[in-house]
Design a protein around this motif. Structure first.
Motif, PDB file in Angstrom:
ATOM      1  N   VAL A  14       0.852  -1.199   0.000  1.00 45.60           N
ATOM      2  CA  VAL A  14       0.000   0.000   0.000  1.00 45.60           C
ATOM      3  C   VAL A  14       0.882   1.241   0.000  1.00 45.60           C
ATOM      4  O   VAL A  14       1.655   1.471   0.934  1.00 45.60           O
ATOM      5  CB  VAL A  14      -0.960   0.005   1.208  1.00 45.60           C
ATOM      6  N   GLY A  15       0.761   2.029  -1.073  1.00 49.77           N
ATOM      7  CA  GLY A  15       1.585   3.230  -1.243  1.00 49.77           C
ATOM      8  C   GLY A  15       2.659   2.964  -2.295  1.00 49.77           C
ATOM      9  O   GLY A  15       3.409   1.998  -2.182  1.00 49.77           O
ATOM     10  N   ALA A  16       2.694   3.831  -3.318  1.00 46.82           N
ATOM     11  CA  ALA A  16       3.712   3.675  -4.374  1.00 46.82           C
ATOM     12  C   ALA A  16       4.695   4.834  -4.339  1.00 46.82           C
ATOM     13  O   ALA A  16       5.034   5.437  -5.359  1.00 46.82           O
ATOM     14  CB  ALA A  16       3.053   3.560  -5.743  1.00 46.82           C
ATOM     15  N   GLY A  17       5.142   5.176  -3.122  1.00 41.58           N
ATOM     16  CA  GLY A  17       6.284   6.087  -2.974  1.00 41.58           C
ATOM     17  C   GLY A  17       7.550   5.239  -3.043  1.00 41.58           C
ATOM     18  O   GLY A  17       7.530   4.082  -3.472  1.00 41.58           O
ATOM     19  N   ILE A  18       8.649   5.813  -2.598  1.00 44.57           N
ATOM     20  CA  ILE A  18       9.926   5.104  -2.627  1.00 44.57           C
ATOM     21  C   ILE A  18       9.823   3.773  -1.873  1.00 44.57           C
ATOM     22  O   ILE A  18      10.271   2.724  -2.368  1.00 44.57           O
ATOM     23  CB  ILE A  18      11.039   5.977  -1.984  1.00 44.57           C
ATOM     24  N   LEU A  36       0.471  -6.812  -5.512  1.00 48.91           N
ATOM     25  CA  LEU A  36      -0.231  -5.677  -6.109  1.00 48.91           C
ATOM     26  C   LEU A  36       0.141  -4.448  -5.294  1.00 48.91           C
ATOM     27  O   LEU A  36       0.200  -4.512  -4.063  1.00 48.91           O
ATOM     28  CB  LEU A  36      -1.749  -5.912  -6.035  1.00 48.91           C
ATOM     29  N   VAL A  37       0.400  -3.335  -5.983  1.00 49.96           N
ATOM     30  CA  VAL A  37       0.698  -2.071  -5.289  1.00 49.96           C
ATOM     31  C   VAL A  37      -0.507  -1.142  -5.447  1.00 49.96           C
ATOM     32  O   VAL A  37      -0.876  -0.799  -6.571  1.00 49.96           O
ATOM     33  CB  VAL A  37       1.956  -1.375  -5.875  1.00 49.96           C
ATOM     34  N   LEU A  38      -1.100  -0.766  -4.334  1.00 51.46           N
ATOM     35  CA  LEU A  38      -2.217   0.188  -4.364  1.00 51.46           C
ATOM     36  C   LEU A  38      -1.687   1.586  -4.108  1.00 51.46           C
ATOM     37  O   LEU A  38      -0.973   1.806  -3.132  1.00 51.46           O
ATOM     38  CB  LEU A  38      -3.216  -0.121  -3.242  1.00 51.46           C
ATOM     39  N   LEU A 265       0.500  -7.871   4.187  1.00 48.58           N
ATOM     40  CA  LEU A 265       0.313  -6.505   3.691  1.00 48.58           C
ATOM     41  C   LEU A 265       1.501  -5.659   4.154  1.00 48.58           C
ATOM     42  O   LEU A 265       1.927  -5.739   5.307  1.00 48.58           O
ATOM     43  CB  LEU A 265      -1.006  -5.955   4.244  1.00 48.58           C
ATOM     44  N   ILE A 266       2.036  -4.860   3.218  1.00 47.96           N
ATOM     45  CA  ILE A 266       3.154  -3.962   3.560  1.00 47.96           C
ATOM     46  C   ILE A 266       2.716  -2.552   3.203  1.00 47.96           C
ATOM     47  O   ILE A 266       2.461  -2.243   2.041  1.00 47.96           O
ATOM     48  CB  ILE A 266       4.440  -4.367   2.799  1.00 47.96           C
ATOM     49  N   SER A 267       2.587  -1.722   4.217  1.00 50.38           N
ATOM     50  CA  SER A 267       2.039  -0.378   4.016  1.00 50.38           C
ATOM     51  C   SER A 267       3.088   0.697   4.277  1.00 50.38           C
ATOM     52  O   SER A 267       3.894   0.580   5.198  1.00 50.38           O
ATOM     53  CB  SER A 267       0.869  -0.176   4.982  1.00 50.38           C
ATOM     54  N   SER A 268       3.050   1.765   3.470  1.00 54.13           N
ATOM     55  CA  SER A 268       3.913   2.929   3.746  1.00 54.13           C
ATOM     56  C   SER A 268       3.070   4.187   3.852  1.00 54.13           C
ATOM     57  O   SER A 268       3.588   5.293   3.754  1.00 54.13           O
ATOM     58  CB  SER A 268       4.972   3.064   2.643  1.00 54.13           C
ATOM     59  N   ILE A 269       1.764   4.026   4.044  1.00 51.49           N
ATOM     60  CA  ILE A 269       0.907   5.206   4.217  1.00 51.49           C
ATOM     61  C   ILE A 269       1.097   5.727   5.644  1.00 51.49           C
ATOM     62  O   ILE A 269       1.609   5.000   6.507  1.00 51.49           O
ATOM     63  CB  ILE A 269      -0.580   4.885   3.926  1.00 51.49           C
TER      64      ILE A 269
END
Ligand SMILES: Cc1cc2nc3c(=O)[nH]c(=O)nc-3n(C[C@H](O)[C@H](O)[C@H](O)COP(=O)(O)OP(=O)(O)OC[C@H]3O[C@@H](n4cnc5c(N)ncnc54)[C@H](O)[C@@H]3O)c2cc1C
Length: 440
Positions: A14-18, A36-38, A265-269
């Protein structure tokens, strides 16, 4: 009628930043394309986006790269064919009392007018060595406490350095009471110096810091995002699709378009959003942050040379820092980023503030009758998270509970920390390696 079961992926990112892109690239490097990248925004890159306007190249405030890992730099460069990349020796200053003091201020107090220099040196000496003050009341005083960031500044640098630069500058940036921040809120990014460093610097200048040199691609910071995205499985990024809900028990994520089942799930939000969606009981009030309004400004002609950025502690100037993109590529028109800190609920109104910014740039001597020919602004919200004892404890507790559900929160905002882009890549790679080891 039965409801069709939601599509499923092994890893939902989750999050398509760096951080998110580095995670996806690291999975693909291991031959695992089941992800999948959301991305909630219409474009990838997070805070590492670049704007091209009227011949100017701007980021969301200058995004410079300070690589400590040669292998990461080489990996990125290999994926940026034809891109001109400069390695620049940083020139940064503090704008103070109408002059430019070399940064860091605390190591260059000898550049101040004599009376102010003496105040700084005197206070530094007795803050650092109270027992040496024979006959002074401080001789028997216990060491000054360092229970929070503000106390640390007084205890290590003394009143004058703290009050002339460290406190006003950081209050403008963080937009909060510095006494609420943890002593190590800036981690390795704080330029510490002891008495010997300060004295030595008077004869032999050594202003090195974590960012003494930096690299920057001609196309702007987004070129690094492009390099990472090139290593992501084609079609695996879904933009304009924010995570809007999360069922930890069923391992199902919700977006405005669909439900998605995941194994992990791997989130960067931002962490407070993930915590809220997770439904885990927590104290949301411990997560606080500032926001930064960034103005990118292009002018008709060249401005000051030999400077990359200037810090401004003066509270009568609206900005805390001004950076010069044009001195990286020696371009012939002044091109600035200007940063203003706000509390999270402050009104960061770019239209209303632009005239004030332009007036303050003149007053600070950055511009001298220059004409503005192009501009852009963006609010980074959150920008600097307020690292406090309570945020560290609550984040650590929640991270542990999420991990038990195979949900991982990374990145500057997922980790609720102060870090660089390279740190984000290192962290994403390490997490993927750890998860891969676990599943073999
Ligand atoms: C003012 C400023 C200057 C900086 N300068 C530098 C610098 O010079 N050098 C450096 O190395 N670092 C710098 N940084 C730090 C750097 O910006 C970060 O370390 C890095 O961009 C963080 O990347 P990230 O992927 O972890 O987070 P982000 O870039 O925030 O990416 C998170 C992504 O998640 C998306 N998202 C949010 N909510 C949802 C949702 N519900 N569903 C799906 N997607 C969502 C966002 O749109 C975003 O794309 C700076 C930071 C600031 C604030």
């Amino acid at each position: 009628m039965t409801t069709p079961s939601p599509p499923s992926v092994r890893t939902l990112i989750v999050g398509a930043g760096i951080s998110g892109l580095a995670t996806a690239a690291a999975l693909s490097a291991l031959g695992d394309d089941d992800y999948l990248v959301l991305e909630g925004d219409a474009a990838i890159g997070g805070y590492c986006k670049t704007i091209h306007r009227n011949g100017f190249v701007w980021d969301y405030s200058g995004h410079f790269f300070h690589f400590k890992h040669a292998d990461i730099e080489a990996w990125l460069r290999e994926r940026m064919p034809g891109q001109k990349i400069r390695v620049v020796e940083k020139k940064s200053f503090v704008g103070y009392g109408g002059r430019h003091i070399d940064f860091p201020f605390q190591k260059n107090i000898h550049q101040l007018p004599q009376a102010e220099f003496i105040d700084c040196l005197y206070d530094l000496y007795f803050a650092r060595a109270p027992l040496h003050a024979a006959g002074d009341a401080t001789a028997t005083a216990p060491p000054t406490p360092e229970g929070n960031f503000k106390e640390m500044l007084y205890a290590r640098f003394g009143r004058s350095i703290a009050e002339k630069f460290l406190i006003p500058y950081n209050e403008k940036l963080y937009a909060c009471d510095l006494a609420t921040l943890d002593r190590d809120a800036m981690g390795r990014f704080f330029p510490h110096a002891d008495l010997s460093d300060v004295i030595r610097n008077m004869k032999v200048a050594d202003n090195r810091s974590y960012n003494s040199t930096f690299t920057y691609p001609e196309g702007g910071a987004f070129e690094y995002v492009r390099a990472l995205a090139g290593a992501v499985h084609p079609g695996a990024i879904s933009v304009d699709e924010p995570l809007s809900g999360l069922d930890l028990e069923r391992k199902v994520a919700r977006t405005p378009r669909r439900e998605i089942r995941f194994d992990r799930l791997i989130s960067s939000i931002p962490f407070f959003r993930l915590a809220e969606m997770s439904g885990l009981p927590h104290d949301a009030s411990v997560f606080s942050w500032n926001k930064v309004l960034v103005f990118n400004l292009g002018f008709d002609r060249k401005g000051p040379r030999d400077v990359h950025w200037i810090y401004y502690p003066d509270r009568s100037l609206v900005f805390y820092r001004v950076g010069f993109y044009d001195n990286i590529f020696d371009s012939d028109r002044l091109s600035l980023y200007v940063e203003i800190g706000f509390p999270r609920d402050g009104a960061a109104d770019a239209e209303a503030l632009r005239p004030r910014v332009l007036a303050d740039l003149e007053r600070a001597g950055v511009t001298a009758g220059h004409q503005l020919v192009a501009h852009h602004s963006v609010v980074m919200d959150p920008a600097y998270v307020h690292i406090t004892r309570r945020s560290i404890a609550e984040h650590g507790r929640l991270i542990g509970e999420m991990r038990a559900h195979d949900v991982h929160s990374i990145g500057r905002y997922g980790g609720w920390t102060y870090c660089s882009i390279e740190d984000n890549i290192v962290e994403a790679r390490a997490l993927v390696a750890r998860l891969a080891r676990r599943s073999t």
